[in-house]
Design an enzyme around this catalytic site. Structure first.
Site: not given
Ligand code: KE4
Length: 429
Positions: A143, A238, A266
């Protein structure tokens, strides 16, 4: 009369989709209704209905030092008192950019943005501009945020053209994204044999964290580096989740991979909305105002976020932080496997730095299909039984748990004692 937690939850559902500002918080993958959190400190959160729980969600990764670490809170508070946002360059942006470029081999130049989604979206735009190509390759189970080009799942059959993984994503856009199984270098080579001259980039989570924690098999990342370099495509790591989570810098340091572009978020924001993308100078000099790739953001490089991120990374200090962090995660993983075995429950755990997952299966999965075959009903029983024992585990078998420096041996021991009782429930079926 104070508003009860139940009333707050009912009000939330009336004015916010599903009552949450991000779907995974809804407990949809485990059933039941989520609780509202009032505060956090160290390894613990306190809920609106007065419970104190050991937290392994930890805001999904940013809180490497635990909740409300004094150094981070003090730095953010001081920055806020000097002004919340200026829309003009500040020293803190330079300091954080220099720290990131010093820690990541793949970073000569970096641009701050506000979310992991923005970071990966922007990195792909740079890759398409740099190569003049349109197609991208991603991996099933990875993701990269919710922008259209990456909310794509594998198409049916041999055709690796993607299909939308969300309503609202145009089919024609989805077809530019090809999805192959994680850890399957043969499938990647096949896609490049068929489409190589049209592929701008391969984007990958170097340690997958969005199908649970899945490690790269030996040679997988090195193979991606070789295939992309030979085809004139870019390798985009990523590291939104793995950045400063699995090593100082990230997985590219742990595995010795030099990508063309890297995405971070993060940990680098300490819990505030900070993300970044960066890479080789000649690529990043394509980005406005220097070059033709437009990307912008009102709050990018926000001074309060910069202060929080700098304070967290300065407190972490460098590579020496990660030994004890991984030791805690390993102790937890081993302890959970031993407890499960005592109850005749098939469980494997996967650990990388300060991230880990449990899989209700004999062996650790190497790709999404294997994760999908694990026992998610057992996971749901595990999640709720742990919660009943005061442990907040991530509410999905496709998510990753996070430890921090606040998850000391006493916290791990408390968790394993709770898990001992939880596996009794799991084993009862
Ligand atoms: P954000 O747009 O949520 O800041 O990041 C997206 C993203 C991109 N790449 C990786 C590897 C990620 O894990 C994420 C977001 N991770 C999720 C947890 N699986 C955030 C939690 C959520 O969606 O509320």
């Amino acid at each position: 009369m104070a508003t009860s937690a139940q009333e707050w939850w009912e009000r939330a559902q009336r004015v916010i989709p599903g009552g949450v500002n991000s779907p995974v918080r809804s407990f949809k993958n485990v059933g039941g209704a989520p609780f509202l959190v009032r505060s956090g400190r160290g390894a613990y959160v306190t809920t609106e209905d007065g419970r104190t729980l050991v937290d392994y969600v930890m805001s999904w990764g940013p809180l490497l030092l635990g909740h409300a670490h004094p150094a981070v809170v003090e730095a953010a508070s001081k920055a806020a008192a000097d002004g919340l946002s200026f829309g003009a360059p500040t020293v803190a942006e330079v300091e954080l950019a220099e720290m990131l470029c010093g820690a990541l081999p793949g970073f000569d130049v970096v641009r701050m943005v506000n979310s992991g989604t923005e970071a990966t979206m922007s990195a792909l735009r740079v890759a398409r501009a740099a190569t003049g190509r349109s197609k991208v390759v991603k991996f099933t189970g990875c993701y990269h945020g919710h922008h259209d080009s990456l909310l794509i799942r594998a198409g049916s059959g041999a055709a690796t053209f993607g299909v939308p993984d969300s309503a609202g994503v145009p089919e024609r856009l989805a077809e530019l994204t090809m999805t192959v199984p994680y850890n399957d270098l043969g499938a990647v080579r096949q896609v490049f044999r068929e489409w190589g001259p049209e592929i701008a980039a391969v984007i990958v989570e170097p340690v997958a964290g969005n199908m649970g924690t899945v490690l790269p098999v030996p040679g997988f990342l090195e193979g991606l580096r070789q295939v992309t370099a030979e085809a004139g495509a870019l390798l985009v790591l990523d590291e939104v989740m793995t950045g400063f989570r699995v090593a100082w810098g990230g997985a590219q340091v742990r595995y010795g991979i030099r990508p063309d572009l890297t995405c971070l978020a993060k940990v680098i924001g300490g819990g505030l909305p900070v993300a970044a993308y960066g890479g080789r100078r000649e690529l990043m000099e394509l980005v406005a105002p220097l070059g033709p790739v437009y990307q912008a953001g009102t709050l990018s490089g926000n001074p309060v976020g910069m202060a929080a991120g700098l304070a967290q990374l300065r407190t972490v200090g460098g590579p020496a932080f990660y030994g004890p962090l991984e030791d805690a995660a390993q102790a937890l993983g081993r302890g959970l496997e031993e407890a499960a075995r005592r109850h005749g429950v098939a469980l494997s755990t996967v650990v990388a730095g300060g991230m880990l997952s449990v899989f209700f299966a004999e062996a650790a999965p190497v790709n999404f299909d294997e994760v999908a075959r694990t026992d998610d009903r057992a996971f749901r029983r595990f999640f709720h039984a742990l919660l009943d024992e005061g442990i907040f585990w991530p509410p999905s078998p496709y998510e990753t748990a996070f430890v921090s420096s606040a998850h000391d041996p006493a916290v791990v021991e408390k968790t394993l004692a709770a898990a001992e009782r939880a596996f009794t429930v799991v084993a009862a079926g």
